[in-house]
Motif scaffolding. Structure first.
Motif, mmCIF file in Angstrom:
data_model
loop_
_atom_site.group_PDB
_atom_site.id
_atom_site.type_symbol
_atom_site.label_atom_id
_atom_site.label_comp_id
_atom_site.label_asym_id
_atom_site.label_seq_id
_atom_site.Cartn_x
_atom_site.Cartn_y
_atom_site.Cartn_z
ATOM 1 N N GLN A 299 0.831 -1.203 0.000
ATOM 2 C CA GLN A 299 0.000 0.000 0.000
ATOM 3 C C GLN A 299 0.869 1.258 0.000
ATOM 4 N N LEU A 300 1.922 1.244 0.812
ATOM 5 C CA LEU A 300 2.813 2.397 0.857
ATOM 6 C C LEU A 300 3.547 2.573 -0.475
ATOM 7 N N ARG A 301 3.853 1.463 -1.136
ATOM 8 C CA ARG A 301 4.478 1.572 -2.467
ATOM 9 C C ARG A 301 3.536 2.280 -3.430
ATOM 10 N N VAL A 302 2.264 1.880 -3.384
ATOM 11 C CA VAL A 302 1.281 2.502 -4.275
ATOM 12 C C VAL A 302 1.146 3.991 -3.945
ATOM 13 N N VAL A 303 1.050 4.274 -2.647
ATOM 14 C CA VAL A 303 0.893 5.659 -2.194
ATOM 15 C C VAL A 303 2.094 6.489 -2.650
ATOM 16 N N SER A 304 3.271 5.941 -2.421
ATOM 17 C CA SER A 304 4.485 6.692 -2.692
ATOM 18 C C SER A 304 4.747 6.824 -4.190
ATOM 19 N N ASN A 305 4.307 5.825 -4.946
ATOM 20 C CA ASN A 305 4.532 5.837 -6.390
ATOM 21 C C ASN A 305 3.510 6.702 -7.127
ATOM 22 N N ALA A 306 2.441 7.080 -6.400
ATOM 23 C CA ALA A 306 1.347 7.808 -7.063
ATOM 24 C C ALA A 306 1.862 9.069 -7.741
ATOM 25 N N ARG A 307 2.843 9.710 -7.130
ATOM 26 C CA ARG A 307 3.333 10.973 -7.709
ATOM 27 C C ARG A 307 4.126 10.748 -8.993
ATOM 28 N N ASN A 308 4.575 9.498 -9.229
ATOM 29 C CA ASN A 308 5.356 9.220 -10.437
ATOM 30 C C ASN A 308 4.488 8.806 -11.626
ATOM 31 N N LEU A 309 3.188 8.579 -11.371
ATOM 32 C CA LEU A 309 2.333 8.059 -12.436
ATOM 33 C C LEU A 309 1.422 9.145 -12.980
ATOM 34 N N PRO A 310 1.176 9.104 -14.305
ATOM 35 C CA PRO A 310 0.189 10.030 -14.861
ATOM 36 C C PRO A 310 -1.196 9.707 -14.293
ATOM 37 N N ARG A 311 -2.042 10.712 -14.173
ATOM 38 C CA ARG A 311 -3.369 10.507 -13.613
ATOM 39 C C ARG A 311 -4.130 9.448 -14.417
ATOM 40 N N GLY A 312 -4.787 8.548 -13.688
ATOM 41 C CA GLY A 312 -5.591 7.539 -14.376
ATOM 42 C C GLY A 312 -4.824 6.266 -14.683
ATOM 43 N N VAL A 313 -3.490 6.300 -14.567
ATOM 44 C CA VAL A 313 -2.711 5.083 -14.801
ATOM 45 C C VAL A 313 -2.603 4.315 -13.494
ATOM 46 N N GLN A 314 -2.933 3.037 -13.554
ATOM 47 C CA GLN A 314 -2.977 2.253 -12.332
ATOM 48 C C GLN A 314 -1.642 1.572 -12.074
ATOM 49 N N ASP A 315 -1.165 1.660 -10.850
ATOM 50 C CA ASP A 315 0.029 0.949 -10.428
ATOM 51 C C ASP A 315 -0.318 -0.539 -10.299
ATOM 52 N N PRO A 316 0.470 -1.429 -10.924
ATOM 53 C CA PRO A 316 0.140 -2.862 -10.818
ATOM 54 C C PRO A 316 -0.002 -3.319 -9.369
ATOM 55 N N ALA A 317 0.782 -2.726 -8.487
ATOM 56 C CA ALA A 317 0.717 -3.156 -7.090
ATOM 57 C C ALA A 317 -0.650 -2.850 -6.468
ATOM 58 N N SER A 318 -1.359 -1.847 -7.021
ATOM 59 C CA SER A 318 -2.636 -1.469 -6.415
ATOM 60 C C SER A 318 -3.677 -2.578 -6.569
ATOM 61 N N SER A 319 -3.461 -3.454 -7.555
ATOM 62 C CA SER A 319 -4.427 -4.528 -7.786
ATOM 63 C C SER A 319 -4.478 -5.485 -6.612
ATOM 64 N N VAL A 320 -3.397 -5.503 -5.860
ATOM 65 C CA VAL A 320 -3.325 -6.399 -4.719
ATOM 66 C C VAL A 320 -4.226 -5.904 -3.585
ATOM 67 N N LEU A 321 -4.456 -4.605 -3.563
ATOM 68 C CA LEU A 321 -5.017 -4.004 -2.349
ATOM 69 C C LEU A 321 -6.407 -4.520 -2.028
ATOM 70 N N LYS A 322 -7.279 -4.540 -3.026
ATOM 71 C CA LYS A 322 -8.650 -4.990 -2.736
ATOM 72 C C LYS A 322 -8.656 -6.486 -2.430
ATOM 73 N N LEU A 323 -7.956 -7.260 -3.255
ATOM 74 C CA LEU A 323 -7.976 -8.713 -3.074
ATOM 75 C C LEU A 323 -7.407 -9.112 -1.721
ATOM 76 N N LYS A 324 -6.180 -8.711 -1.479
ATOM 77 C CA LYS A 324 -5.513 -9.136 -0.262
ATOM 78 C C LYS A 324 -6.127 -8.430 0.953
ATOM 79 N N GLY A 325 -6.479 -7.175 0.768
ATOM 80 C CA GLY A 325 -7.043 -6.406 1.881
ATOM 81 C C GLY A 325 -8.315 -7.049 2.413
ATOM 82 N N THR A 326 -9.198 -7.475 1.516
ATOM 83 C CA THR A 326 -10.448 -8.077 1.984
ATOM 84 C C THR A 326 -10.193 -9.470 2.558
#
Lengths: 400, 380
Positions: A299-326
């Motif tokens: 989650q922190l990787r996604v948060v920290s990487n957010a500033r490096n990504l263009p708006r609307g582009v999804q970080d592959p790591a973010s896909s883990v968040l809903k699955l693993k989080g739930t």
């Protein structure tokens, strides 16, 4: 690379923590710590306290009351709120309808709704799912026919969380029955007091009332309550998916449950020692803690990487968040069930809501454990079931 | 909080990834494996030229003063290529032990020769009976005329057959499993009394059984004060776990990519098999495992510098459990999704699976680390 918080971030964490310590009403904290459910009043009270501090919607743009915090600060804020433990601000308001209005609403809509959304003067519910449109949401059939200055809405929504608390609904309706499923949908704001709108509760497996069916029988909705353009509603509903998914893992909430399970296990006698001392329990908990730590870093990787990504582009790591989080939210409620054992089996709804006047049967904390376990099964179903999440990831990230 | 690599680190990553992609395709690897030491001497010299072999050492010892992140970057790339060279044995463990516990004279003599590619080391620590207890050392060191005399049996000595020098752990006193009384000794691998039996491992690397019979070393062969080596051994095991963790993540990423590519090309029933939902979901679960492992590899890397030994060892055990479980899942499923092709020795994917499997028992298996973490009270 440095995975530690900076001194500034630590100072911010201390500031947030101190505010939660002082500003969260003791009665709400007590309920939350016991795992009891906050009432509507509790949620409204707390969100207004936050809003008075300017912290109900920190992730919004500054002109609409946001704080211009860094992604890491927003993360710290949410984590501390779950650890406090305090109720989350109402997600339908602050994470769903608010951001959509900011991105696509008219100036008049923003001026009217956003302050009330932030202060929870308006409680929004989400009108997406229908009896025939669950995972296949685009097949929804609730219709809105334009008639002069109004839309006439007919149809039915289902699984509408907290509709019985709501003042408003943001609702997906079909405005062009001839178009392809995704192309004929519009995003409407509907006053829950409108004539022709009725609500029927659906009790859930925890024995409580979260969900509802909502029926529309010639409900008249002023055309000015259309958000964005007609027939573009699908785009607006999807807009949220690519953004702001970091809250969805609820790492802080799972941590809080695990800490509680360990504390309680230390009070439960097993053999010569306690449950907390048995190898089986310790290794089970450790295994969850490991995955939770990994998820926290992801989650922190996604948060920290957010500033490096263009708006609307999804970080592959973010896909883990809903699955693993739930999965981990569910694992944490499950471990609490095991700690409580037979004590969890007494059904005592008033002790779940903290409204009881009698003594609980068994320890007070145990009354919330089974309902929590049952209800948390919903987390891998709502917001796009985990199977749908896998479909989406396979398509968007893996190109399958 | 900052996950970005520095400019220098990015350059290092680019150059080592380029080297691996150019020089380490599967066909090259087969050739390297057939060379006498079981890896490519030519590439080893190239690693030296690129500065990889001195990466973690201070500049005054011929190194470039890199830290844990630099080692992680190199190991990830090696994992992707399934590199065979003794980087872990020589640079991470051998050089690491000299840098951690060696005298100034030992550092000055040895580290520059590692950095230049002229010296190979191996860490002869594990013993047949020890399983995963780091302080279970039966090998003995007794005082001789002007030094020490070593006797005993060492097992699973990674790259022990090609090493020029061995770092041997041996007991100068205390019970067989006591943390007190262990020493580390630098021994010429060709010294009298050393019997080495090299063998290929399941994953195509090399290892050795080493017997020490009355091996004489002089007093200045000891690394640090003999008797107090347990902490050093624990630290180097942590470095090795972090390094192999990074290597595993590189290998997992590559195995996942290969698998997804296969799903996109293999056709059955007139369509690519990647159009089947059961296989799509499996590929997504592999991705989840990969990202969770990547996160824990980063955490383990950063924790190597943590001063609190309890926090450090707990976190590294936690990371090891996650990485091993992810590696096992990805390895097994990569073979499964490749079907028959996954079973052939002629195709790369099975070799990733074999590498994950080999790494699983290094410095404690998954259960060992889970139990250690649970005993220490967990993470929360």
């Amino acid at each position: 690379m440095d995975l530690r918080f900076t001194p500034q971030e630590l100072a911010f964490r201390d500031e947030v923590r101190a505010f939660f310590r002082d500003a969260l009403p003791a009665s709400i904290r007590h309920k939350m710590a016991l795992g009891q459910r906050p009432s509507k009043d509790d949620i409204v009270t707390w969100q207004r306290i936050l809003n008075a501090k300017g912290w109900a919607v920190p992730h919004w743009p500054v002109e609409w009351g946001g704080q211009d915090w860094s992604p890491v600060q927003n993360y710290i804020f949410k984590e501390e709120m779950q650890l406090a433990p305090a109720p989350d601000p109402l997600a339908f308001n602050v994470s769903m309808v608010g951001p959509v209005l900011i991105a696509f609403g008219t100036e008049a809509q923003k001026r009217h709704f956003l302050p009330k959304v932030a202060n929870l003067d308006y409680w929004f519910c989400q009108g997406f799912s229908e009896p025939g449109a669950g995972s296949d949401l685009a097949s929804l059939r609730t219709s809105a026919r334009r008639e002069g200055d109004h839309y006439i809405v007919n149809g039915q929504k289902i699984w509408t969380s907290r509709a019985h608390h709501a003042d408003w609904m943001f609702c997906l309706v079909r405005t062009d029955p001839a178009a392809k499923p995704q192309s004929g949908i519009s995003y409407l704001l509907i006053d829950m007091q409108s004539p022709g709108l009725t609500i029927r509760p659906i009790p859930t497996i925890d024995g409580e009332h979260h969900f509802n069916e909502v029926f529309f029988d010639d409900v008249r909705v002023p055309a000015e309550n259309l958000v964005g353009e007609e027939n573009k509603g699908w785009t607006y509903a999807k807009y949220l998916l690519g953004n702001e998914r970091t809250g969805i893992a609820r790492v802080g909430a799972s941590k809080q449950r695990i800490i509680k399970a360990k504390q309680l296990a230390a009070t439960i006698a097993v053999g010569e020692g306690t449950l907390a001392e048995t190898e089986r329990f310790r290794e089970k908990v450790a295994a969850i803690e490991i995955e939770l730590k990994a998820l926290e870093i992801t989650q922190l990787r996604v948060v920290s990487n957010a500033r490096n990504l263009p708006r609307g582009v999804q970080d592959p790591a973010s896909s883990v968040l809903k699955l693993k989080g739930t999965e981990l939210q569910q694992a944490a409620t499950e471990i609490l069930m095991e700690v409580a054992g037979a004590h969890a089996m007494a059904f005592q709804s008033e002790h779940l809501w903290g409204t009881a006047t009698d003594e609980p049967i068994g320890p007070e904390w145990a009354a919330t454990v089974a309902p929590d376990y049952f209800y948390t099964r919903a987390s891998s179903i709502y917001g796009g079931s985990n199977e749908i999440q896998r479909n989406v990831i396979a398509k968007r990230l893996l190109g399958l | 909080m900052d996950f970005d690599l520095s400019e220098e680190q990015r350059m290092l990553q680019e150059s080592v990834e380029r080297l691996i992609s150019e020089r380490y395709d599967f066909e090259h690897r087969k050739t390297y494996m057939k060379e006498a030491p079981g890896f490519s001497k030519t590439l080893w010299a190239q690693y030296a030229e690129l500065g990889l072999l001195g990466l973690p050492f201070a500049e005054k010892y011929g190194g470039s003063g890199g830290g844990a992140v630099e080692t992680m970057i190199v190991m990830q790339a090696f994992g992707r290529g399934l590199a065979l060279e003794p980087y872990l044995a020589t640079v991470v463990m051998g050089g690491g032990l000299i840098a951690l516990a060696g005298s100034e004279a030992q550092r000055t003599t040895i580290l520059p020769r590692i950095a230049s590619g002229d010296l190979l080391l191996a860490f002869a620590h594990s013993e047949p009976q020890a399983r995963y207890e780091l302080s279970d050392v039966a090998c003995t060191a007794r005082r001789g005329a002007d030094g020490w005399i070593l006797d005993g049996q060492k097992s699973f000595v990674l790259h022990g057959d090609c090493a020029d020098q061995l770092i041997v752990s041996a007991r100068i006193g205390g019970e067989q499993r006591s943390a007190q009384g262990i020493g580390l000794f630098l021994v010429d691998a060709h010294a009298e009394g050393i019997g080495r039996r090299g063998y290929p491992t399941q994953d195509g690397l090399r290892s050795a059984e080493i017997r020490l019979s009355g091996v004489k070393v002089n007093s200045n062969a000891a690394l640090g004060e003999p008797g107090n080596a347990a902490d050093t051994i624990q630290r180097i095991a942590e470095h090795a776990l972090a390094a192999t963790g990074a290597e595993a993540v590189g290998a997992m990423a590559a195995a996942h990519e290969l698998t997804v590519d296969y799903l996109k090309t293999r056709k059955q029933f007139g369509v690519t098999i990647g159009s089947f939902q059961a296989l799509q979901h499996r590929a997504v679960d592999m991705l989840v495992h990969l990202e969770q492992a990547r996160s824990m590899s980063l955490l383990a890397t950063m924790m190597l510098d943590e001063p609190d030994p309890v926090e450090r060892s707990k976190t590294i055990s936690a990371a090891t459990v996650q990485i091993r479980r992810s590696g096992k899942f990805i390895g097994q499923q990569a073979v499964q999704l490749h079907g028959g092709i996954g079973m052939t020795l002629e195709y790369k994917i099975g070799h990733y699976f074999k590498r994950f499997t080999a790494m699983e028992s290094m410095f404690g298996d998954t259960d060992h680390h889970l139990a250690a973490l649970a005993r220490a009270g967990g993470l929360l």
